[in-house]
Every structure is written in structure tokens, then in C-alpha cells.
Motif scaffolding. Sequence first.
Motif, PDB file in Angstrom:
ATOM      1  N   UNK A 215       3.002  -2.069   4.183  1.00  0.00           N
ATOM      2  CA  UNK A 215       1.885  -1.796   5.099  1.00  0.00           C
ATOM      3  C   UNK A 215       1.290  -3.086   5.635  1.00  0.00           C
ATOM      4  N   UNK A 216       1.064  -3.105   6.913  1.00  0.00           N
ATOM      5  CA  UNK A 216       0.480  -4.287   7.548  1.00  0.00           C
ATOM      6  C   UNK A 216       1.427  -5.470   7.579  1.00  0.00           C
ATOM      7  N   UNK A 217       2.721  -5.251   7.253  1.00  0.00           N
ATOM      8  CA  UNK A 217       3.673  -6.351   7.211  1.00  0.00           C
ATOM      9  C   UNK A 217       3.354  -7.358   6.125  1.00  0.00           C
ATOM     10  N   UNK A 218       2.585  -6.941   5.125  1.00  0.00           N
ATOM     11  CA  UNK A 218       2.176  -7.861   4.063  1.00  0.00           C
ATOM     12  C   UNK A 218       3.103  -7.775   2.863  1.00  0.00           C
ATOM     13  N   UNK A 221       2.980  -5.423  -0.352  1.00  0.00           N
ATOM     14  CA  UNK A 221       2.055  -4.334  -0.042  1.00  0.00           C
ATOM     15  C   UNK A 221       2.623  -2.983  -0.434  1.00  0.00           C
ATOM     16  N   UNK A 222       1.735  -2.010  -0.449  1.00  0.00           N
ATOM     17  CA  UNK A 222       2.126  -0.627  -0.661  1.00  0.00           C
ATOM     18  C   UNK A 222       2.952  -0.136   0.530  1.00  0.00           C
ATOM     19  N   UNK A 224       3.957   3.456   2.645  1.00  0.00           N
ATOM     20  CA  UNK A 224       3.696   4.882   2.903  1.00  0.00           C
ATOM     21  C   UNK A 224       4.751   5.357   3.883  1.00  0.00           C
TER      22      UNK A 224
ATOM     23  N   UNK B 591      -1.952  -4.431  -1.726  1.00  0.00           N
ATOM     24  CA  UNK B 591      -1.859  -4.648  -0.296  1.00  0.00           C
ATOM     25  C   UNK B 591      -3.031  -5.467   0.205  1.00  0.00           C
ATOM     26  N   UNK B 596      -3.129 -13.154   5.513  1.00  0.00           N
ATOM     27  CA  UNK B 596      -2.220 -13.553   6.581  1.00  0.00           C
ATOM     28  C   UNK B 596      -2.366 -15.057   6.830  1.00  0.00           C
TER      29      UNK B 596
END
Lengths: 731, 731
Positions: A215-218, A221-222, A224, B591, B596
Motif C-alpha cells: 500500500x502506498x508503494x511503501x 507495507x500491508x 490489500x 505501513x 518516503x
Amino acid sequence: TIDGADQSTKIDDKVNELLSKMSIEEKVAQMRIFHATIGVKSDENGSLLLSDRVKEKLKLGIAGIKNPGEHISPLAAAKLNNELQKYIIDNNRWGIPALFVTESYNGVDAEGCTKFGRPLTSAASFNTDLVNRIWDVVGKEARLRGMHMCHSPEADIVRDPRFGRMSEAFGEDTYLTTQMVTNAIKGVQGDYEGLGAGTHIGAVAKHFAGYGQVLGGRNFAAVEISPRTLIDEIYPPFEAAVKDARTLGIMASHGDLNGIASHGNPDLLTSVLRDEWGFDGYLVSDSNDIARLFYFMKVAESPEAAALMGLEAGIDVDLYAEDSYALLPKMVEENPEIEKLIDQAVRRVLRTKYILGLFDNPYIDLDKVNKGVRAESSLALAKEADLESIILLKNDNQILPLNKNKPTKIALLGPLLSEHTKTAFESVAGSNITFMAAKGFSLTDEKKGVPSLLEKNPTAISKMINIARQSDLVVLYLGGDEHTAKEAYFNNALGDRATIEPVGQQNELVTKIKALGKPVIVVLKHRRTLSINTIAQQADAILDIWDLSEFGDESTAKIIFGEVSPSGKLPVTVPRSIGQFPFHYSQKEINYKKGYLFLEEGPLYPFGFGLSYTTFEYSDLSISNAELTPETEISVSVSITNTGSVKAKEIVQLYIKDEIRSVSPPNKELKGFKKIALDPGETKTVSFSVTPKMLEFTGKEMTKVLEEGDYTVMVGSSSIQGLSGTFRLNN
Amino acid sequence: TIDGADQSTKIDDKVNELLSKMSIEEKVAQMRIFHATIGVKSDENGSLLLSDRVKEKLKLGIAGIKNPGEHISPLAAAKLNNELQKYIIDNNRWGIPALFVTESYNGVDAEGCTKFGRPLTSAASFNTDLVNRIWDVVGKEARLRGMHMCHSPEADIVRDPRFGRMSEAFGEDTYLTTQMVTNAIKGVQGDYEGLGAGTHIGAVAKHFAGYGQVLGGRNFAAVEISPRTLIDEIYPPFEAAVKDARTLGIMASHGDLNGIASHGNPDLLTSVLRDEWGFDGYLVSDSNDIARLFYFMKVAESPEAAALMGLEAGIDVDLYAEDSYALLPKMVEENPEIEKLIDQAVRRVLRTKYILGLFDNPYIDLDKVNKGVRAESSLALAKEADLESIILLKNDNQILPLNKNKPTKIALLGPLLSEHTKTAFESVAGSNITFMAAKGFSLTDEKKGVPSLLEKNPTAISKMINIARQSDLVVLYLGGDEHTAKEAYFNNALGDRATIEPVGQQNELVTKIKALGKPVIVVLKHRRTLSINTIAQQADAILDIWDLSEFGDESTAKIIFGEVSPSGKLPVTVPRSIGQFPFHYSQKEINYKKGYLFLEEGPLYPFGFGLSYTTFEYSDLSISNAELTPETEISVSVSITNTGSVKAKEIVQLYIKDEIRSVSPPNKELKGFKKIALDPGETKTVSFSVTPKMLEFTGKEMTKVLEEGDYTVMVGSSSIQGLSGTFRLNN
């Protein structure tokens, strides 16, 4: 083959015999890998030097060691690794050899090996044979320096350019990635034959599963994702890696998948991977990730619970952690049941070592190393791959290719210029062309962990303008440097980004240079998709080179001067804004077609797009039968004519769209591609088989279904341009 | 109650009797709603005027009509609707009355009713009683103009500010939304009692389910969400709407949910909604969405297949379409089985009409209308709600509140200024304060469908600077106008955005005004979350007013001049960049914590944040028991002292974090809040019950579980500031 089955039974017998003699501590040692940095070195004579800590470990044997000899020459590494292997064999009771493990993003991740373009770059070639040959070289060069396993390639689908690792995988499309990954694995494993023959190394497809969907390109991250998308769009490269390419290994994914930590997910790692797909190989954790189930993911109550979770999920090998599988011997005392799971994991590791021939033939023939690594053919291949991967995004007034015979002053400018660029261009261009070069400014400081963007340098641009003024034409190297897109470990090592605008003064630079009224050719060098709106507006021509081989400057010059016509196509969608994501071409139409207020609709450049120095005309789309049944297949063919004046390659792409289906249909999906070479005036007919298998999807009941109805097929030069026809599937 | 059960049985008997007499065409007419624009008007004397098309329809009866009398006064609407109802009753064989249907985003969506702030604005009050009273007024005013159902409120969780409709819902948090939605429904339905009493109207909670999760924030887009998140974070407001608030209706969601069109999803609309939660009410499609299963979603092969899909999924009422449920009578001829499903749907519609008392008492007492609509108490409530909803985000050097007694020249500037702002400020501020006002420039042209951003106006800012120069202090109205965030129907009516930067010259304006060296107070008026980095840097104070009632200017002035201390808190996370999304405060920590490159970490302003004109000190966190069991509950209390010099309200927030759990845990979750008023120096103790129910989540096996382990509880003034303690749950 029967031979294969015999071989496999023999190995199983040997493994079981060995296992029966091993202590629990010895078994668990076969489930652990440590990194060479903890105490494997060579002394000044190149002889092996082990720390006490390493010596202590090796008494029990070890599953493997990561990167021994990483920073020394191939020959020195081979020598060191031979000594290391001998030490290991001599110092554990059963003489079990170890796996030496490397990675490959652009060639073996070690000193002195051939450096190819990154996976995303090679994906742009849409040339599966080429990718196969690149990874064949990777496998050979790695084996020659004494390596046995490669914790690569990435089978992840990367659709979010914020993610710092996107260039390590093969792009946004499931079919393209599947083709590339299976060819990479077959290459690096020498079609599996190379494993036992001692010429190649085992692949580890990673990261299973959904790592590209953080998620968020992080990083970390989780994730979904709907279960259906997971099966239809994320699993296929992994499934093909197992079933088609026979990958020796799989690595689990950091983080979670819909709430369940991947490293503790038996449905994923055992039910799907082993029971459904028949994988029986080496399943390795990502760095420290079993221990992290406790201290980072917070899904296990203790290190012991984390170790048990990983073991029960089906992970055979614990990468690095000192407080996870290391605890298993003690845990067995209290819970003898788990020895069965340990035995199963050890069996798989020992089996891997047998498949790689390490018991019979653990050493490298040092005479072969220098002949085999960086062979002329490998270097030539790196160059060939570059030339097939460069994408021409824009070429107003056919400004490219440049004419070597016409005396021209060229200014090579921009922050992505390397110190070799000018020399490389000179060597390609010949004596009629003169070059001036100036990098002008850098994008980031050189801090490795968390670099900063550099302050704007007000004089840099005026200096570059002065140089440009003296030129006839400007080649601008823009994009991102190695710090602006990379793996983000933690907050002290960042690499994911929240925006994808070119950083620093790059938009200003291209705008001011263009204002001089001279032709501007932008060479775009980068490791993540960028929203290059200003560049696209200002530049006369854009060559998107992503991240090429060690010969990248030379290859770029060859394209610019027309030695070869560019033939790469985008393996990703190029957006106008990060705010358009998720934004892959195959996205469901209900989503894709709705625009945003104040923003031009659609992508800046679509998936599969790339220009050529010639023009291709598509004609005569023919569908062999208007009806397909579950037992038949049909053929779709099209004629392509080179209507320009230079020889060039074209990537002919097949897309299929299910017009109506019970589960909302993707916009369209790539289902085939062929790269062909055409002389001027030449016509070739390209055919694709359309099989019922291609039309399957996960239906309402979560099983694969094939639905009656109308399908549109498009054959063309990109995801938005081609000839269309229809056929009907009748059950 | 037994009375209730009796009543329900009686209704069922009546419904069945009626149903037994009806033709199939009459039944299907009870499953359709048309919009009044197709032919319901009043003539110049205010008498009913029906088009032939409408008359033809009404011979069969009708489920309902949307918005009759929308654009006329409440009394005229009541009169019209009485005539319309009488016409309907008199012209169908069984005298069945119709439902007249409205919506409410900020008061009844019709001429002449009290205009409140939008749902997201009122969510910022964190005052459930206030929301309940607002919707009580909505229910009463709607019924008085002859309405019976309200296709509101929205129970969607809105976490993506690109989505143009985000201000129609109550924010990013599941618990806050649940509290707000249940209070809204209870209010609009008069605690259910108001339905039969004829004083209130039926609520329709929408859009079931996942509508706020449209990919890319694009209306109609696909939704990808893990089944667990769907259950734990998206369903609860709907479940509470059904079970706790007894909503009469539910509306299905546009688009798909994990590949399955919501309007064709029996698992969602029947298994979960009816079988699991016991909903037996009016389930209505969104506009044309049953027909769209065919022509837009492409999951049905024909209009007939779409109608069958909607019917089988469990949708009772088809909103608007002429080619969907309209086809049912013909379909029954070929497939008599489906009449059972039709009967079931008609039963639910007729039952709704009985519950609303429409058979016995179909008309409005016209004498009550003008007394009841826009009552003094309702207008006072709108003002009260404004004062509780305004959020103070920044207040450097306590520049706010301004002193009415100190002669001051104030410049009111900015594109969000209304023509009433100056008058409103003058009326509040009194004679010591003088105002100059200039809007300066607009953000968009006034096109309704796809407005354009206006060209930069180079003189506008210099004119505003000239005015600001003559002032002692500047109040800048910035944000977004009604065109920059709104429902995006299609490509000819956009309202979703790819960026959330303030549009136009607003950043330039605040920067240049601030450069004058005068204090700058920004009033932020908007309908979507904006990344106000520049404003946050430049402004001395920021009042985030979202979209207040019709008295918004006056309310803002009252806060600015300190009549009341601001007490709103953010119902959403305010990001630094659209690139940070998804980015809600409760997101899994794995997350949320990864930053960033080149971007400051964390939100610009966190969820639950808001300042006051006084200061509050939190002390003495006390947890009644360190251990919780499934059968017990514990109490968490904290003392809050007003340590400043003005009376003010504070929203005390309870957050709980499951430290370790088998399914990766959210960062923390809001589980309670209380709004309290404190005089200067006063201390109050606030207690929250922590019950096992609050700690349940959907476990690995997809059932609700309660897990042993340690929990952290935080009580504080925002999602990132408070006093923490721990307790343990033992099973």
C-alpha cells in the motif's frame, strides 16, 4: 522423464539416510543461512579467513551463506569459495556442503561479472529469448565464482511507481512478467540440466505473494487485494515459475497479505504453493522475516511463536535471523511433534544440494573461471539487450536518428550524464560530430541511506545554457539517479517516493534549453516510472532507456546515430500524475475510463507503446474461426509491413477483451507478443493461437471458469493501437 | 416490544392480502421509482400538472417518486404532494400510496429547508447528540413537505480525498462514522416512532458496500479490498444502521466489490445484509444501476439478465431505469419461478408504506408546514452545529481570538469569500472593527459539468495586496469551490481529482500576503481534504471550516472574535501529499511508519486533531483493572483540566491498540469519544468502558475472535497525543 524420476528417488533415498543420522542441532543448521559479512573473508594472499563465530556455526554444517566473495574478482571468489566449501565439508560430521547464495538484478550481484540492464529494462525488449540468454549468463557467471543459488528473479507485478524496487521486476503486466520470469529461471538454471551439471545455479522466484502491491508503494507495507485479483493477476508468474520453469526455490514476501503475514501463511505457502502447484523445493524467508513475525509484524507473541509460525506455514530456510529457527532445537524438547516439520524442511534443503550436485562435485574448476566470466559473447549480449530495450517515446519531425556524416556540434548535458557518456558518444559518432559535455548539477547528495535533494543551483543552468548556445543540438540526460529509487529498508534507508515528478531543476532545465530554439533530445535514465509531462511537452525526441547495461552510454549513442532502430516498448503505463494510480492498462474499464477534473484523460504514454525509425502498417487481420469451443483453438493473424526506409524490429502484441462476463472484466489483457525484424518494404504475417485456457478467469465461486460469449481480439503496436476483430466462445 | 411485534404481524397480514389481489404489472410497479422531472409539476396556481407519460405509469401505482416539489417552497411542495398522492391513490386499483423520496447532504435537498453543514463538517463536531438533532430536523422538514424516504445518510468510510463525494460521508474512521450514521438515522426517523406518527421519514443508509473505496478515488470505479477489512472496517456502520438504528432502507453501491457488481451480489445483499443482520426493509438500487449491470458493468448479457441478477441479489426497488425491472412482467411469462422473488420485493415495499402510515394517513396537514419548517430552533441548531464543527488547526502566538474592543482594520480576501461574508463579520464584530473585502479571483468558471480552472489573473493578487496593505490583519478565505469537489457522474460531469493541492493562485496569494508582515488568518472552506503545506507554513492561524451551514460566515466570525472557542477535531487525516495515500491513522503500523524519500514523515495534521482558545491538561489516567476477561469490562478514566482562561469544549478520545494479534493489527483504533465543556480552572473526570466486544476482530478463519494478550489504551486530545496505559485480556 523416467530418468528424472529415478534420479529423484535416488536423491530421496540419500537424503533420508543422511537425515536419519543427524542431530536436531545439525538439522536446524540446515535450515539457516548467514551473511558472509559476519566473518567470511580472504586474507591478503586470498586465503580463507573465518571469524570464530563462523567457525563455531560451521561445526554443525549450514544450509547456506549469502554472498561469500562478493567484493573480489570472480577467480578470487571461486578460490575462496572452494576453500570455504572444503572447510564446511571437513568440519561438519556428515560432510554436508553449503549453498552459496547470490542475487541478480542486472547480472550477478558481485564484483567482476557482466552488468546487464535491470529486469524492467529488459522487459521493455519484449524479447523472451534475449532474457533467457541474459540469465543463462548470470547462471554461468555465478556458478563459476562458486555460487549455487540466486535469490532472484522477481515474479512480482509492479504497478505502483512510488515503490523503490519497481525496476527489479518485469513491469505491470501479468502475462509479460510470466514470460520474462520463466525465461529468466530457465536461463539461470540452464534449463534445469545446468544445475546437476554444475554449470548453472538454482533460481528463487520472489516475493510470494503480492509484494508489488504494498500500500502506498511503501516497502514492508500491508497489502490489500481481492482474492480473485490475487489468483488471476499476481499468482500466474509464480505458478509458471514452479510448473513451467521448475524453479528450485521460492522466497516469501515481507509484510502481510490481506491481514495475514506472508511468512506465517500456510494457505499461501503450503496449500497453494505446494499442494496445488506441486512445489517441493527450497522455500526461504526474506531477511529476518520469520523473527519479524514477532518484533515487527506483531502477529506472534514471542520469538518461539514466530519460529513455529514460519515452520508451520512451510518455510524451510530462515535467512539471517539469530533468534528464530535458531530456537528450534530447544523448542523440540518441549514439543517433539515439530521435529516432523523440521525433517521435512531439512529434506528439501538437502535435496536442493543433491540436485545441484554439491555432494559429488562441490568445487569449481578454477581454470574455467576467467574464460567463462565476462566472455566476449556475454558482453556482446549486454549490448544487444540494450539495443532491444531502448524505447523511443517521441520523435517529432523524425529528428532521430542523427546523421553521422553531417558535421554537427552536440551538447551532452544533464544530471544523469556519466563520466563515460562523452567518450562513448565520440566512439560511436565518428569524426564529423563534435561533443561538449556538462553534467551541470547532481540531483542528490551522495549520502547512502537518506540522501537529500540538492539545493537549486542558480548558476548551473545558465552555464549549461551557454554550452547549449554553442551547439547545433542538445542531448539532455534526465531522469533519476541511483538514490532516488531504491529498496527502502527502514527509516534510515529510504527509497520509496510520494511523487513521481522529475526531481530538482530538471523541468526548468529542459524548458530553458528548449527555449533556445535548438532541437532537444532527452535521454531518460531512471528506475521508476516518472510523470514526465514537461519533458514530453518540451523535447523533440525522447529515448526512454531506463537503466541499461554497463555499455548503456554506447548503446544509447548507437540508437541516436541510427546504427539500430529502437524497438523497445513500455512494460508499464506512464501516467500524467501519481494521483491517477492505480492505473495499469488492464484495469477494469469502469475504473479506467472515468477522468479527473482539470486533468487530461488517459496515460501520457500507454503500456506497450514505443516508436521506431521506420513505420509499420498493420493489415489483414484474420481470425481462423468465428467460434471457439473448449476443445478447439483459433488462430489470429495479421500482416505487418515495414513501410519506412530502414530495417527495424516491431513487437506485435495480442490483446483480448471479454466483452461481458459474470465477474467484471478487465479493460483488455495482453495474451501474446512476437518480436519480428522487417527490412524496408518487407511484409510478414504473424499468427497467434487463441486457446480456451487464455480466456479462463476466477469466477463467482472462486474456481476457474470459461464463459460463453463474445470476445474482442486486438493485434497491434501498443495497448491502444491495433486491428480488432471478434470471436465467440461457445461451451 | 410485544406491541411492535403485533403491529408487524398486522402489517404483514395486510400486505399479503393486498399482494394476493395484485396483477404482475401492478406488483412490478411497486418495485420502481421515477424522478419527478419526467412529468410532475405544478401549474401557475400551484396545482398538480402531470405529463401523459406519468399518468400512464400511475395507473398501475408506483413504489415512489423522487423529489416531487423539489424547487418550490415547503408549503407549495406539501400541497403539490398531497394532490399527487391523492391522484396516485385514486388512480390505481388498490389505492396504494407512493413514497416520495428525497436526499440530505446538508439538510433536506429541496427549496426552503434549513441548510446545515455537510456530514463531514458535522462529523468534526464529534457530537453525536448534535448530529441526531440535525437529522431530526431533516426528518421533520422533509415530512412536512410531503416526503417519506430519504436516500441518505452515507455510511461509507471515506479515506481517499480524490473522491469528489467525500464530504457527503462522515470521514475516515469506522467508529466515528458508525456513531454519526446511527444518530443521523435515529434523528431522521424520529427514533423509528416518527415514521408511523407521520412526523419523520425513513432513512436509506448507503452505499452498500465499499463505495468510499473506489480505486483512484474515481466514482464508479472498481473496488479492491480484503474480505477482512470489508468486515472489520466497512461493514460496521451499515450493520449498526440495521441493528441499532433500524434504518428503513439500504441502497446498494455503484460499481463492483472485488470483481462482483454490488447490484448483482447476493452474498452482500442477501446473505450478509438480510440473513446475517436481519434487515427486512427497502433495498433500493442506485440510479439506473440494475440496468447498468448490462450496459455499463458488463456483467450481464442482456437487460433481462441484468434485471434477473438484481432481483436474485435481493434488490427490491429499481431507481429510474426504464429497461430493467420494467421487463419483469414479460420475464415472468417465460420464467414463472421469479414471481416469488417479485412478491418478496413488493412485500417489503408495501410494508415500508405501512410502517410510514401512508395507507391510513397519506396527506400532510398544511397548517403545520410553515410553523415546522425553518423553525427558530432549527436555525439556531444550524448555528450551534457550525460553532461545534469549526477546527482550529494553527494559532501561532494566540493570534486568535481577535479582540472586538480593539479598533482594527481587517481585510477579508480570497476566492472563497461569499457576498455575505463582510456583512456577517460586521454584524458579529461590532463598531470597533472595520472591514474591507475583495474576493480577488475565482477558482473556476461557472460551467456546471466540467468546469475549467481559470487563467491566472496577474492583476488580481496585486489588487488584493493593495487592500491588505491598508489593513492591520488579513483574513484569507481559501480552499475549494463547489465545482472542485463534487459527485462525478460521467465524463461530462467531473468532480474527482488527481491532486489535492489548492488550485489556482491560492498558494501564491497566501505567500505574498504573508510577505507584507501582517498577521494572516486563513479560513479554509472546502469539500475534500487538501494538502495545505504552503498555507500551513505561511498562515499565523488556520480555521478549517469545511462546508458550514447557511450561517457559515456568521459562525466563522463568531469563532474569530472569540464568542465561542473552537472545538472541532479532524474527522480525517490531513496528508502532505496525495502520494501518501492510503493514509488513515488506523492503518497497520507496518505501513504507516515507513516514510518516503524527500518527504517529511507523517501527516500534516493527524486525525482527531484540533486546537482550542484554552489549554487542556490530561492527568491521572486510571484503568480499573489490569485484566479483562470475556465476561467483564473495565473502566478507563482520565482527568481533564481547563488550564487556560476561557470556557471551552474538548473532545476526549479513546484509542485502543492490540499490541500483538494473529492478524496484523491496526496502528490504533478510536473506540470512544466524549465532548465535554470546561470552565477555566475546572477539572472533569471522563470515563470510558472498555468491553471485550470492542476488541473483537475477524480472525484467520474469517470469524470474529477475541484474542488473549496485551492492549494499549490511550486517552487524549487527538490520535497522536494522550496518556497511555495497558491492560491484558485473558480468555
